[in-house]
Design a protein around this motif. Sequence first.
Motif, short mmCIF file in Angstrom:
data_model
loop_
_atom_site.label_atom_id
_atom_site.label_comp_id
_atom_site.label_asym_id
_atom_site.label_seq_id
_atom_site.Cartn_x
_atom_site.Cartn_y
_atom_site.Cartn_z
N LEU A 70 -6.74 -0.43 -11.94
CA LEU A 70 -6.74 1.02 -11.90
C LEU A 70 -7.58 1.43 -10.71
O LEU A 70 -8.78 1.15 -10.66
CB LEU A 70 -7.33 1.60 -13.19
CG LEU A 70 -7.35 3.13 -13.31
CD1 LEU A 70 -5.92 3.68 -13.38
CD2 LEU A 70 -8.16 3.56 -14.52
N SER A 71 -6.96 2.08 -9.71
CA SER A 71 -7.63 2.32 -8.44
C SER A 71 -7.67 3.80 -8.10
O SER A 71 -6.67 4.52 -8.26
CB SER A 71 -6.90 1.56 -7.31
OG SER A 71 -7.54 1.77 -6.08
N ASN A 72 -8.82 4.25 -7.61
CA ASN A 72 -9.01 5.64 -7.22
C ASN A 72 -8.83 5.75 -5.71
O ASN A 72 -9.77 5.56 -4.94
CB ASN A 72 -10.41 6.10 -7.64
CG ASN A 72 -10.59 7.60 -7.50
OD1 ASN A 72 -9.65 8.33 -7.22
ND2 ASN A 72 -11.81 8.06 -7.71
N ASN A 98 -10.41 5.02 -0.75
CA ASN A 98 -11.29 5.74 -1.66
C ASN A 98 -12.23 6.68 -0.91
O ASN A 98 -12.36 7.87 -1.25
CB ASN A 98 -12.09 4.75 -2.50
CG ASN A 98 -13.11 5.42 -3.40
OD1 ASN A 98 -14.26 5.64 -3.00
ND2 ASN A 98 -12.71 5.76 -4.61
N GLN A 99 -12.86 6.19 0.14
CA GLN A 99 -13.87 6.98 0.83
C GLN A 99 -13.26 8.03 1.76
O GLN A 99 -13.79 9.13 1.90
CB GLN A 99 -14.81 6.04 1.60
CG GLN A 99 -15.65 5.18 0.64
CD GLN A 99 -16.36 4.04 1.34
OE1 GLN A 99 -17.50 4.18 1.77
NE2 GLN A 99 -15.67 2.91 1.47
N GLU A 100 -12.14 7.70 2.38
CA GLU A 100 -11.49 8.67 3.26
C GLU A 100 -10.79 9.79 2.48
O GLU A 100 -10.44 10.82 3.05
CB GLU A 100 -10.49 7.96 4.18
CG GLU A 100 -11.19 7.09 5.23
CD GLU A 100 -10.24 6.21 6.02
OE1 GLU A 100 -10.62 5.83 7.14
OE2 GLU A 100 -9.13 5.91 5.52
N ALA A 152 -21.68 3.77 3.72
CA ALA A 152 -20.57 3.11 3.03
C ALA A 152 -20.92 2.78 1.59
O ALA A 152 -22.06 2.46 1.25
CB ALA A 152 -20.18 1.84 3.79
N ILE A 153 -19.91 2.83 0.75
CA ILE A 153 -20.05 2.55 -0.68
C ILE A 153 -20.33 1.07 -0.91
O ILE A 153 -19.93 0.20 -0.12
CB ILE A 153 -18.77 3.00 -1.41
CG1 ILE A 153 -19.01 3.22 -2.91
CG2 ILE A 153 -17.63 2.02 -1.17
CD1 ILE A 153 -17.84 3.90 -3.61
N HIS A 154 -21.02 0.77 -2.01
CA HIS A 154 -21.34 -0.62 -2.37
C HIS A 154 -20.18 -1.31 -3.07
O HIS A 154 -19.91 -2.49 -2.84
CB HIS A 154 -22.58 -0.63 -3.28
CG HIS A 154 -22.87 -1.96 -3.92
ND1 HIS A 154 -22.42 -2.31 -5.18
CD2 HIS A 154 -23.57 -3.02 -3.46
CE1 HIS A 154 -22.84 -3.53 -5.47
NE2 HIS A 154 -23.54 -3.98 -4.46
N ARG A 203 -11.39 -1.85 -13.05
CA ARG A 203 -11.41 -0.39 -12.95
C ARG A 203 -12.04 0.01 -11.62
O ARG A 203 -13.25 0.26 -11.54
CB ARG A 203 -12.13 0.20 -14.15
CG ARG A 203 -11.51 -0.21 -15.48
CD ARG A 203 -12.26 0.36 -16.67
NE ARG A 203 -12.18 1.81 -16.73
CZ ARG A 203 -11.15 2.49 -17.22
NH1 ARG A 203 -10.07 1.84 -17.67
NH2 ARG A 203 -11.16 3.80 -17.25
N ALA A 204 -11.21 0.06 -10.58
CA ALA A 204 -11.67 0.41 -9.23
C ALA A 204 -11.64 1.92 -9.07
O ALA A 204 -11.00 2.48 -8.18
CB ALA A 204 -10.78 -0.27 -8.19
N ILE A 205 -12.38 2.59 -9.95
CA ILE A 205 -12.33 4.05 -10.02
C ILE A 205 -13.39 4.70 -9.15
O ILE A 205 -13.50 5.93 -9.10
CB ILE A 205 -12.46 4.53 -11.48
CG1 ILE A 205 -13.77 4.03 -12.10
CG2 ILE A 205 -11.26 4.06 -12.29
CD1 ILE A 205 -14.01 4.53 -13.52
N GLY A 206 -14.17 3.88 -8.46
CA GLY A 206 -15.13 4.42 -7.52
C GLY A 206 -16.34 5.04 -8.19
O GLY A 206 -16.59 4.86 -9.39
N HIS A 207 -17.06 5.83 -7.41
CA HIS A 207 -18.28 6.50 -7.89
C HIS A 207 -18.32 7.90 -7.27
O HIS A 207 -19.07 8.16 -6.34
CB HIS A 207 -19.52 5.70 -7.48
CG HIS A 207 -19.53 4.29 -7.98
ND1 HIS A 207 -19.95 3.95 -9.25
CD2 HIS A 207 -19.17 3.13 -7.38
CE1 HIS A 207 -19.86 2.64 -9.41
NE2 HIS A 207 -19.38 2.12 -8.29
N GLU A 208 -17.50 8.78 -7.80
CA GLU A 208 -17.40 10.11 -7.22
C GLU A 208 -18.70 10.89 -7.32
O GLU A 208 -18.95 11.81 -6.54
CB GLU A 208 -16.25 10.88 -7.88
CG GLU A 208 -14.89 10.27 -7.60
CD GLU A 208 -13.74 11.24 -7.79
OE1 GLU A 208 -13.84 12.37 -7.28
OE2 GLU A 208 -12.75 10.86 -8.42
#
Length: 729
Positions: free
Chosen positions: A300-302, A423-425, A434-436, A444-449
């Motif tokens: 699952l990717s954000n 995700n970052q763009e 840059a994100i860790h 769950r590649a949902i990031g860290h909004e």
Amino acid sequence: MRIRNILATCQTLSGFGSGTIFIPSRAPALPLAVKSPYMNTWLEVGSGGNGELAGTWPRFWAAPQPGDVTGNTGSVTAWAGLIKVDGTTYTWMGAPQINGYFPPSVAQSSVEYTSQKTEFISTVAGKVSLTVKFTSPVTPKDLRRQSIIGTYLEVTVASIDENAHSVQLYADTSAEWVSIHSSDIAQWSFTNQNGVASHRSWRQNQNEFNADYPDDAPHWGYWYWSTTSAPSMTYQSGSDALVRQNFLSNSGLPNTEDSNYRAINNGWPVFGFANDLGNVRGAPVTTLYTVVHAQQNSVLSNGADGNQAVPSLWTSFFSSDLALVEFFYTDHPSLTSQIDIQISTDSHVAGGPDYSIITSLSTRQSLAAVQLTGTPSKPYLFLKEISSNGNTQTVDVIYPSIPIFLYLNPILVKYLLDPLYENQESGHWPHAYAIHDLGTNYPRAIGHEDGNAEEMPVEECGNMIVATLAYTQASGDVGYLRSHYEILRKWTGYLVEDSLVPRHQLSTDDFQGPLENQTNLAVKGIIAIGAMSKISSLAGESADAAMYEGIAKDYIAQWETYAVVNGRHTNLAYQDGNSHGLLYNIYADRLLSLNLIPQRIYDMQSAFYPTIAQTYGVPLDTRNFYTKTDWQIWAAAVSSPSTRSLFISKLATWIRETSTNRALTDLYHTQTGEYVFPSFLSFCLYRFYFAFNLPATCGLSSAPLRGICTSGTKAMLTRKQFRHLEIHR
């Protein structure tokens, strides 16, 4: 022709335990079915093991937990093998107890591993030989095949006394493959499609992407245990005692299915195959099995469109699970030893036989930390941090893994970086650095909004810039730089502010804690600024290229005055003249052909490392006697030949002698050879040790790629005054 015959002069034969010969070397653990974060089954060799396939249960990897000093926490993935020769039954795999009876084990004589195979050779009662071969194919340039989460098991029987012997063969897997929690309910079925017979098993309550709770094992998907459907083959599902007893008593199985779906530890359901090989005398008889793990969606990717299910890449090539299983089983003749020969030969040329030990052992291990997803037009390679947690797409884990991907197929680096860029763009990360990682728990590649993630700002900015340029130099894909130029420029701006004198922060070696003015972290950031100069030139941004080149050269001159202690070595942190550490980050300067680091720094460090070496390696820094296998090899790659050999030799010695019993760790104690923290990372399946300039490594030329110039320029960044360097004692 076997690798053993081709490279006999390059290998080390070593005995261990009961007399098994290990080729090329004894190892802490031997890979059996090792193809993805979820297909990761090993045979322990270290503490409590002797390297014999019979008598020990294979285990799914698992990191040691607090209070466990042995690291013996991996869940059993029971895989049992029995053979009956002239009416007497023996065990050739696992440790099956059949209603209180333990069949005697076959006599194992040797085990050999290559980059994709592990082969055990035994004899049975002096009558027949038994060769058991596990192959998890390594096909990095064939994405269809590499996307299949599957392993082959071949069992070959031959008479060794010129007499005919009645032989029956048995093998099973258990419901323990379905979940690491034995109280979970398992379900199963039996199918026969186009001559391929399969036991199918799964966790009854499926939770896609482990939505119910985070776990190291999958809560969804299906496991297929398969062999050829033939009149001589019989099958059965049921309790371990029942199914194995049927083979023991009857030399075959009744072709029945147990419909009492239940908890894994309730009667321990197993899925057995028995093959009557008849009278074996002349030609060897081989029986082929496969294990396949099939998930329709894998991550699952954000990304650009928010949280989306990403399909497993294999679903683009096969219409169903069974079509996948059938293809993989019948595709066995396509297997070759080419990749084994290539890696072993190139490694020996680059670093000698000890280096071949390291790379051959770590190939499957490294590739098993990643999974191909997406579609052929948009593939992704997602990585699971197999360590103290299950982070997804951790940047400072991707970074030390790029040598293997550059070596095997550079496009794989792009597939690793793409989810991070998307995700970052897309605005899902609020910080300028840059994100860790892309998620606390794989998949769950949902990031860290909310911006609440482990903070390694200089580390991750530097890693992303270096990895992106390394990919472009290896592939020639200059368009990739242009498409991500703005965010690369933003990260470089952060490095301009905070890399020469880094503030109090973590580096990738976060187990050591945060530190200010870190020498090795600073040089990473400065090298990344130099790399951005190359990126700008390639992207046609000549003004930026000149600016970043000037900053990098200015910074490296200042860095040298802060970092070097009495002309002998660099320090751990600028303020501590009594400290030192592995300066592994200068490897990127050579990888990218930046020529930013003066040769005297390479020579100085190379001369210093032997003076602090311990029994099993060179310590990471002066805070303790811990070391990292990946960073030692990166330091070795830019050292003199003699120092390079020292690093490799000590790591190979650790592999041969350590009492640890998990897959090749990236963190250990240089004096004892043991794990460092029971509660921390004890073995990591994601690090790869191909840091040397092998003949085909990275596809890199010693000459930099030519820049592509355009008339457009960007407004130059304002170079901000960095904070005053405070000297603390």
